[in-house]
Scaffold this active site. Structure first.
Site, short mmCIF file in Angstrom:
data_model
loop_
_atom_site.label_atom_id
_atom_site.label_comp_id
_atom_site.label_asym_id
_atom_site.label_seq_id
_atom_site.Cartn_x
_atom_site.Cartn_y
_atom_site.Cartn_z
N GLY A 1 47.29 2.75 14.83
CA GLY A 1 47.37 1.02 14.80
C GLY A 1 48.35 0.94 13.89
N CYS A 2 48.84 -0.43 13.95
CA CYS A 2 49.74 -0.93 12.85
C CYS A 2 49.31 -1.01 11.36
CB CYS A 2 50.27 -2.41 13.18
SG CYS A 2 48.94 -3.74 13.63
N TYR A 3 48.04 -1.82 11.09
CA TYR A 3 47.50 -1.93 9.96
C TYR A 3 47.15 -0.15 9.46
CZ TYR A 3 47.22 -6.76 10.57
OH TYR A 3 47.17 -8.18 10.77
#
Length: 311
Positions: A116-118
């Protein structure tokens, strides 16, 4: 020589479009996408995914699970950009810089779950410190991050770029129920024994993330210094092509962090800011939520697989 066939399932979404753009014009792959009238046809999607050498899934979680269940060709390899399989046993986590052997695991894997990005920024900062014993696995962590609105998908993009864009908020925090779906992924792949608090937000710019994690040095084993934390990150990422570790900053006015500084790249910039007088440090990461946080990482993982297929 066989040119690998790559099927992008969900190529009209934000991540899928970015992956398609990054692969456009390359001669080492053949791209397979479905016409608009066939994209939601289960039979055609199943045929396409089973005909591919590598399938890139840019789908909602449930649709990604259904796509994987439709695979009956044992030769098909999958890179899943959804969050459906990021904590699923048997799937290789697609953060190539996780440790010294992760890139090779990705290269050889049948099933890879794109980060995921975060979590990309959080895990990149936390895992080396926990692995080295500098940060306790049960440290009471708080992670704060602000992303460009493209991280919210089509609805957020329309809200900020459509006819009512003037009414879109400049900044909004969310996940305030403290149950964001990225937290189990961060906890598992960082090596945390305790669930961290995660507070994300969207701001009124299109893409880019700034993520920060504060630490109290007095709570670290042996009251580790900022220099020790910095050296740990530098050792872990020495020679990493897509990760920059900036020099330790602890004297004079701190530099400002621009969340858009690495947009349209696959790079991740880590920096440590310290106040020796107060015994406090903040770990930070800047990267593109559509790049290293999504499509860039997917293409990086694809390239690892392709290189292994050529060898």
């Amino acid at each position: 020589m066989h040119t690998p066939l790559v099927f992008i399932d969900g190529d009209q979404g934000t991540t899928g479009l970015q992956i398609h753009a990054r692969l456009h014009g390359r001669e080492d792959v053949r791209l397979l996408t479905l016409p608009a009238d066939e994209r939601k046809n289960p039979q055609r999607r199943a045929e396409a995914i089973n005909s591919a050498d590598i399938a890139l899934l840019c789908l909602p979680d449930d649709a990604a699970r259904q796509a994987v269940q439709a695979i009956h060709n044992p030769a098909v390899r999958v890179i899943d950009a959804s969050s459906a399989h990021r904590t699923t046993p048997g799937w290789v986590y697609g953060l190539a810089e996780l440790d010294s052997g992760q890139a090779e695991r990705i290269a050889q894997a049948k099933r890879v779950s794109n980060p995921g990005c975060y979590p990309t920024g959080a895990i990149a900062l936390l895992r080396p410190l926990i692995h080295a014993g500098l940060l306790p696995a049960d440290y009471p962590l708080s992670i704060h991050a602000v992303s460009g609105y493209s991280g919210g998908g089509r609805a957020a993009v329309e809200r900020h770029e459509g006819s009512s864009a003037q009414q879109a908020p400049q900044l909004q925090m969310y996940g305030l129920e403290l149950a964001h779906k990225h937290v189990p992924e961060i906890q598992l792949h960082s090596g945390l024994a305790a669930r961290p608090m995660f507070l994300p937000g969207y701001a009124a710019y299109r893409q880019g993330i700034v993520l920060s994690i504060p630490l109290q040095l007095r709570l670290l084993p042996g009251q580790a210094s900022a220099e020790q934390v910095q050296a740990c990150l530098e050792r872990h990422y020495q020679g990493a092509r897509h990760v920059q570790v900036m020099p330790l900053h602890q004297h004079g006015p701190a530099a400002l962090l621009d969340p858009q500084a690495l947009n349209d790249s696959n790079d991740l910039r880590l920096a440590l800011f310290a106040n020796p007088e107060h015994g406090q440090v903040v770990l930070t990461a800047v990267f593109d939520n559509l790049g290293k946080g999504a499509s860039g990482a997917a293409v990086q993982n694809l390239d690892l697989m392709l290189a292994a297929m050529r060898d």
